[in-house]
Scaffold this motif. Sequence first.
Motif, mmCIF file in Angstrom:
data_model
loop_
_atom_site.group_PDB
_atom_site.id
_atom_site.type_symbol
_atom_site.label_atom_id
_atom_site.label_comp_id
_atom_site.label_asym_id
_atom_site.label_seq_id
_atom_site.Cartn_x
_atom_site.Cartn_y
_atom_site.Cartn_z
ATOM 1 N N GLY A 65 2.289 17.028 -6.328
ATOM 2 C CA GLY A 65 3.368 17.945 -6.668
ATOM 3 C C GLY A 65 3.265 18.420 -8.105
ATOM 4 N N GLU A 66 4.290 19.098 -8.537
ATOM 5 C CA GLU A 66 4.262 19.702 -9.866
ATOM 6 C C GLU A 66 4.723 18.762 -10.979
ATOM 7 N N ASN A 67 5.554 17.762 -10.657
ATOM 8 C CA ASN A 67 6.114 16.899 -11.686
ATOM 9 C C ASN A 67 5.375 15.555 -11.721
ATOM 10 N N LYS A 68 4.252 15.537 -12.435
ATOM 11 C CA LYS A 68 3.408 14.336 -12.515
ATOM 12 C C LYS A 68 4.113 13.181 -13.226
ATOM 13 N N ILE B 58 4.761 9.422 -11.722
ATOM 14 C CA ILE B 58 4.305 8.192 -12.376
ATOM 15 C C ILE B 58 5.479 7.241 -12.587
ATOM 16 N N MET B 59 6.584 7.755 -13.073
ATOM 17 C CA MET B 59 7.753 6.893 -13.319
ATOM 18 C C MET B 59 8.295 6.319 -12.012
ATOM 19 N N ASN B 60 8.324 7.116 -10.950
ATOM 20 C CA ASN B 60 8.770 6.602 -9.645
ATOM 21 C C ASN B 60 7.870 5.457 -9.188
ATOM 22 N N ALA B 61 6.562 5.637 -9.333
ATOM 23 C CA ALA B 61 5.622 4.598 -8.911
ATOM 24 C C ALA B 61 5.791 3.332 -9.752
ATOM 25 N N LEU B 62 5.961 3.494 -11.056
ATOM 26 C CA LEU B 62 6.140 2.329 -11.924
ATOM 27 C C LEU B 62 7.406 1.560 -11.566
ATOM 28 N N ARG B 63 8.489 2.267 -11.276
ATOM 29 C CA ARG B 63 9.750 1.598 -10.897
ATOM 30 C C ARG B 63 9.573 0.786 -9.611
ATOM 31 N N TYR C 287 0.815 -1.225 0.000
ATOM 32 C CA TYR C 287 0.000 0.000 0.000
ATOM 33 C C TYR C 287 0.847 1.274 0.000
ATOM 34 N N ARG C 288 2.033 1.233 0.583
ATOM 35 C CA ARG C 288 2.875 2.443 0.690
ATOM 36 C C ARG C 288 3.290 2.983 -0.674
ATOM 37 N N ILE C 289 3.415 2.109 -1.669
ATOM 38 C CA ILE C 289 3.743 2.563 -3.022
ATOM 39 C C ILE C 289 2.667 3.516 -3.523
ATOM 40 N N PHE C 290 1.426 3.194 -3.246
ATOM 41 C CA PHE C 290 0.301 3.972 -3.771
ATOM 42 C C PHE C 290 0.050 5.231 -2.946
ATOM 43 N N ILE C 291 0.341 5.169 -1.657
ATOM 44 C CA ILE C 291 0.271 6.390 -0.848
ATOM 45 C C ILE C 291 1.336 7.365 -1.338
ATOM 46 N N ASN C 292 2.555 6.879 -1.526
ATOM 47 C CA ASN C 292 3.619 7.748 -2.034
ATOM 48 C C ASN C 292 3.272 8.293 -3.414
ATOM 49 N N PHE C 293 2.672 7.461 -4.244
ATOM 50 C CA PHE C 293 2.235 7.892 -5.573
ATOM 51 C C PHE C 293 1.231 9.043 -5.456
ATOM 52 N N ILE D 33 0.800 11.114 -2.972
ATOM 53 C CA ILE D 33 1.487 12.293 -2.434
ATOM 54 C C ILE D 33 2.292 12.982 -3.539
ATOM 55 N N GLU D 34 3.061 12.202 -4.295
ATOM 56 C CA GLU D 34 3.878 12.779 -5.366
ATOM 57 C C GLU D 34 3.025 13.389 -6.475
#
Length: 187
Positions: free
Chosen positions: A36-39, A43-48, A24-30, A32-33
């Motif tokens: 921010g301004e850099n969508k 997305i790339m951070n979450a996919l990795r 679940y923490r991956i999606f919470i971080n997603f 939160i990110e």
Amino acid sequence: LNYYNRLPLYVRINGIKFIINSDYRIFINFEIEMQGENKEKAIMNALRKFYPAFSVVLKENLLEEAVNKFIWFYHCGIVEDYKAGRTTKNQVKITQIFNYEYDKQLICGAYLMYANIDLHKYLHWWQFKEIWDMLPDECEFVKIKSYRAYNGDDKDLLEKKQYYKLPPTEAEIKEKIKADKIFEALK
């Protein structure tokens, strides 16, 4: 996918089985990110994080389908036509009634109290969402979210809304500083 089967721990992309990280923490971080301004970076951070073999996804040119599977998983297997980035002129700004970071103790306490789940341990995203949606009205976190969302005239509820309001976001602080500078320049 039969919902009552085991929770998914992999997805198939063009016939290739990809193990996923369903924590679940991956999606919470997603989420939160994404505020921010850099969508794109969010997305790339979450996919990795979601695809341990993300380099294979890129190498095999499977990014579009990998994004679709990620969105499907994020929405707990509910299949709908999601069009990322679509907005309308009349889109209403949604009032934020919780913040994962600011409300961490309330959220962790609610999961421990009502589901006997320690959020410091692994929890499948779908299970996290199921419990989130079913937290009872007497849960303190649910009460506080309702105070923050209140838009009526009741004085007591307006006081609670003010008391429990979230701190300003970085964007709100920057906007306030900018407005203050403009106001000072006009004096």
